[in-house]
Design an enzyme around this catalytic site. Structure first.
Site, mmCIF file in Angstrom:
data_model
loop_
_atom_site.group_PDB
_atom_site.id
_atom_site.type_symbol
_atom_site.label_atom_id
_atom_site.label_comp_id
_atom_site.label_asym_id
_atom_site.label_seq_id
_atom_site.Cartn_x
_atom_site.Cartn_y
_atom_site.Cartn_z
ATOM 1 N N ARG A 20 4.649 4.106 9.599
ATOM 2 C CA ARG A 20 3.774 5.265 9.431
ATOM 3 C C ARG A 20 3.440 5.892 10.781
ATOM 4 O O ARG A 20 3.614 5.267 11.824
ATOM 5 C CB ARG A 20 2.490 4.902 8.675
ATOM 6 C CG ARG A 20 1.724 3.740 9.240
ATOM 7 C CD ARG A 20 0.583 3.304 8.298
ATOM 8 N NE ARG A 20 0.088 1.997 8.684
ATOM 9 C CZ ARG A 20 -0.664 1.202 7.929
ATOM 10 N NH1 ARG A 20 -1.038 1.583 6.737
ATOM 11 N NH2 ARG A 20 -1.060 0.032 8.370
ATOM 12 N N ARG A 60 2.738 -11.166 10.752
ATOM 13 C CA ARG A 60 3.435 -9.939 11.093
ATOM 14 C C ARG A 60 2.707 -9.324 12.271
ATOM 15 O O ARG A 60 1.466 -9.328 12.335
ATOM 16 C CB ARG A 60 3.439 -8.945 9.916
ATOM 17 C CG ARG A 60 4.245 -9.409 8.747
ATOM 18 C CD ARG A 60 5.715 -9.565 9.056
ATOM 19 N NE ARG A 60 6.394 -8.279 9.228
ATOM 20 C CZ ARG A 60 7.645 -8.155 9.624
ATOM 21 N NH1 ARG A 60 8.359 -9.243 9.944
ATOM 22 N NH2 ARG A 60 8.208 -6.968 9.729
ATOM 23 N N GLU A 70 3.980 3.417 14.112
ATOM 24 C CA GLU A 70 3.703 2.006 13.872
ATOM 25 C C GLU A 70 4.981 1.272 13.467
ATOM 26 O O GLU A 70 5.590 1.606 12.455
ATOM 27 C CB GLU A 70 2.675 1.951 12.740
ATOM 28 C CG GLU A 70 1.853 0.726 12.715
ATOM 29 C CD GLU A 70 0.695 0.843 11.718
ATOM 30 O OE1 GLU A 70 -0.047 1.867 11.747
ATOM 31 O OE2 GLU A 70 0.549 -0.067 10.916
ATOM 32 N N TYR A 110 -5.703 -12.055 4.467
ATOM 33 C CA TYR A 110 -5.530 -10.602 4.599
ATOM 34 C C TYR A 110 -6.860 -9.925 4.236
ATOM 35 O O TYR A 110 -6.994 -9.289 3.208
ATOM 36 C CB TYR A 110 -4.404 -10.177 3.652
ATOM 37 C CG TYR A 110 -3.877 -8.758 3.763
ATOM 38 C CD1 TYR A 110 -4.302 -7.879 4.746
ATOM 39 C CD2 TYR A 110 -2.922 -8.305 2.863
ATOM 40 C CE1 TYR A 110 -3.788 -6.597 4.819
ATOM 41 C CE2 TYR A 110 -2.403 -7.025 2.919
ATOM 42 C CZ TYR A 110 -2.847 -6.171 3.894
ATOM 43 O OH TYR A 110 -2.340 -4.904 3.939
ATOM 44 N N ARG A 119 -3.664 -4.146 -3.997
ATOM 45 C CA ARG A 119 -4.607 -3.379 -3.183
ATOM 46 C C ARG A 119 -4.543 -1.903 -3.523
ATOM 47 O O ARG A 119 -5.479 -1.160 -3.265
ATOM 48 C CB ARG A 119 -4.230 -3.505 -1.696
ATOM 49 C CG ARG A 119 -4.502 -4.825 -1.065
ATOM 50 C CD ARG A 119 -3.719 -4.954 0.242
ATOM 51 N NE ARG A 119 -4.060 -3.951 1.245
ATOM 52 C CZ ARG A 119 -5.067 -4.047 2.092
ATOM 53 N NH1 ARG A 119 -5.841 -5.083 2.050
ATOM 54 N NH2 ARG A 119 -5.290 -3.113 2.990
ATOM 55 N N ARG A 141 -3.645 5.542 -10.717
ATOM 56 C CA ARG A 141 -4.654 6.326 -11.426
ATOM 57 C C ARG A 141 -4.035 7.423 -12.251
ATOM 58 O O ARG A 141 -3.118 8.090 -11.780
ATOM 59 C CB ARG A 141 -5.571 7.025 -10.425
ATOM 60 C CG ARG A 141 -6.458 6.142 -9.683
ATOM 61 C CD ARG A 141 -7.609 6.980 -9.123
ATOM 62 N NE ARG A 141 -8.239 6.178 -8.092
ATOM 63 C CZ ARG A 141 -8.094 6.414 -6.807
ATOM 64 N NH1 ARG A 141 -7.409 7.442 -6.385
ATOM 65 N NH2 ARG A 141 -8.673 5.617 -5.942
ATOM 66 N N ASP A 180 -10.031 -7.361 4.469
ATOM 67 C CA ASP A 180 -10.432 -6.023 4.899
ATOM 68 C C ASP A 180 -11.702 -6.151 5.742
ATOM 69 O O ASP A 180 -12.362 -7.186 5.724
ATOM 70 C CB ASP A 180 -10.723 -5.139 3.682
ATOM 71 C CG ASP A 180 -9.438 -4.689 2.999
ATOM 72 O OD1 ASP A 180 -8.400 -4.630 3.673
ATOM 73 O OD2 ASP A 180 -9.494 -4.400 1.795
HETATM 74 N N1 UDP Z 1 2.479 0.232 -0.049
HETATM 75 C C1 UDP Z 1 3.651 0.825 -0.453
HETATM 76 N N2 UDP Z 1 3.904 2.119 -0.088
HETATM 77 C C2 UDP Z 1 3.040 2.837 0.653
HETATM 78 C C3 UDP Z 1 1.833 2.240 1.066
HETATM 79 C C4 UDP Z 1 1.582 0.924 0.700
HETATM 80 O O1 UDP Z 1 4.461 0.210 -1.110
HETATM 81 O O2 UDP Z 1 3.336 4.007 0.965
HETATM 82 C C5 UDP Z 1 2.231 -1.178 -0.433
HETATM 83 C C6 UDP Z 1 3.009 -2.136 0.451
HETATM 84 O O3 UDP Z 1 3.422 -3.212 -0.349
HETATM 85 C C7 UDP Z 1 1.984 -2.572 1.456
HETATM 86 C C8 UDP Z 1 0.700 -2.596 0.637
HETATM 87 O O4 UDP Z 1 0.877 -1.528 -0.288
HETATM 88 O O5 UDP Z 1 2.300 -3.833 1.994
HETATM 89 C C9 UDP Z 1 -0.557 -2.391 1.449
HETATM 90 O O6 UDP Z 1 -0.349 -1.283 2.305
HETATM 91 P P1 UDP Z 1 -1.446 -0.638 3.244
HETATM 92 O O7 UDP Z 1 -0.780 0.397 4.025
HETATM 93 O O8 UDP Z 1 -2.599 -0.244 2.408
HETATM 94 O O9 UDP Z 1 -1.849 -1.891 4.126
HETATM 95 P P2 UDP Z 1 -2.655 -1.925 5.491
HETATM 96 O O10 UDP Z 1 -1.644 -2.079 6.543
HETATM 97 O O11 UDP Z 1 -3.368 -0.618 5.593
HETATM 98 O O12 UDP Z 1 -3.550 -3.111 5.368
#
Ligand code: UDP
Length: 365
Positions: free
Chosen positions: A278, A247, A298, A346, A170, A174, A348
């Site tokens: 976060r 989860r 969170e 999962y 996901r 870049r 979006d």
């Molecule tokens: N991820 C990570 N570090 C970060 C943010 C995301 O390793 O700082 C990885 C982690 O494996 C996570 C996945 O990217 O499970 C998706 O994270 P995101 O926060 O985008 O998921 P959301 O909860 O927003 O769907």
């Protein structure tokens, strides 16, 4: 009395009900919660739209979906650019030239590629089999250790070596200086909150809140020829094959007497000691200028009965169990299973909307 009984007033249910109503079918939407909008629900606190079930940033590359949501809400120009806080060191996400520069002092894309290549070679991974191997071969060991490993393990409660690599796909990597978290063509936040957007989708459709389908099944089933079920698929079948794992997330939300707490909507805590994953500062999603601010810490946890399920755990064991439930679902006459919980996927926001639109389209007039 109704053609469709839609169980769940989240995005899947609302979009499906809207489409079928517009085709002339009669829909009743029910939800066990006291509000509509499922997990995209936003609530106004201190004049700030608070994302009560976690941050939802709308992004899509599907023009059809973008045009669709814009019928129900105006979207602002918010672009997600989270920062990671690793023991007080700040890094830009997703992984891009800003991240590489801060991590290694590299300046050009070629220098960054060389650094990653060197770390990849040292790790000796040819064919990544899990999230850990995938991450190291994508961005090297330093970024894996500081920005991925602990965050991912906190979020999923499992070692990265046991998680599927698609979770990390996901995230873009870049070699340009661009902190936009998503690659999609369109992105933004619904001005005024998503609750208003879903309210508009449900305009003219009967909605009953505080109504639990599984607890009142016999009575409710009589209302309609077809049921659209967007709750957890294993719960629908009384967990007869066992529990699927989810989860859950717990939010600690606080109103603070400052106008700007962290300078960004999303700050990820990527170390292993901070117990939360976060902190969201909601006002920044809409460039708020209120005097106060609202933040949510969170905390990720394994789901147990009574909790809200958020993320399906897409590992092999759960994948197999889901396949069993899916077979049962296919045999279930006159029931459509949809959405993140109904399909154990999962999804979006845009993908959920697309899937509801396609389902409605497949039914015809
Ligand atoms: N991820 C990570 N570090 C970060 C943010 C995301 O390793 O700082 C990885 C982690 O494996 C996570 C996945 O990217 O499970 C998706 O994270 P995101 O926060 O985008 O998921 P959301 O909860 O927003 O769907």
């Amino acid at each position: 009395m109704y053609d469709y009984l839609v169980v769940g007033a989240g995005l899947y249910g609302a979009v499906f009900a809207r489409e079928m109503t517009d085709k002339g079918y009669k829909c009743l939407v029910i939800d066990k919660r006291p509000h509509i909008a499922g997990n995209v629900y936003t609530e106004e606190i201190e004049n700030i739209n608070v994302h009560k079930y976690g941050a939802h940033i709308f992004h899509t590359s599907e023009k059809q979906v973008w045009d669709y949501v814009n019928r129900f809400a105006e979207f602002n120009r918010y672009t997600n650019a989270p920062v990671a806080n690793y023991k007080g060191e700040i890094y830009n996400l997703p992984f891009n030239m800003n991240t590489f520069n801060k991590m290694w002092g590299v300046i050009t894309p070629n220098e960054a590629r060389a650094k990653i290549e060197q770390q990849r070679a040292a790790a000796n991974i040819d064919n990544p089999k899990n999230l850990e191997e995938q991450a190291i071969s994508l961005v090297g060991i330093d970024i894996y250790e500081k920005l991925i490993k602990h965050y991912t393990e906190k979020q999923w409660g499992r070692p990265c070596s046991e998680l599927p690599s698609f979770i990390i796909r996901r995230l873009p990597v870049r070699f340009i200086y661009d902190n936009n978290y998503f690659n999609d063509l369109y992105q933004g936040i619904a001005i005024g909150g998503y609750t208003k957007m879903v309210e508009k989708m449900l305009e003219g459709i009967e909605v009953r809140l505080n109504t639990n389908y599984l607890e009142n099944r016999q009575e409710l089933e009589k209302f309609a020829k077809t049921v659209v079920y967007t709750g957890p698929i294993d719960e629908y079948f009384g967990y007869s094959k066992g529990h699927l794992q989810y989860r859950s997330v717990r939010f600690e939300t606080e109103i603070l007497d400052t106008d700007n707490f962290q300078g960004n909507a999303v700050v990820n805590y990527t170390d292993g000691d901070t117990p939360y994953t976060r902190i969201i500062e909601h006002k920044h999603f809409e460039f708020g200028t209120q005097q106060k601010t609202v933040i949510s810490r969170e905390y990720s946890a394994e789901w147990k009965p009574g909790d809200e399920p958020y993320y399906p755990v897409n590992d092999e064991k759960n994948g197999k169990l889901y396949e069993e439930y899916k077979k049962m679902a296919e045999k279930e006459k006159n029931v459509i299973f949809g959405g993140r919980l109904g399909e154990y996927k999962y999804y979006d926001m845009d993908k959920v909307i697309l899937s509801a639109l396609q389902k409605a389209e497949s039914i015809g007039k």
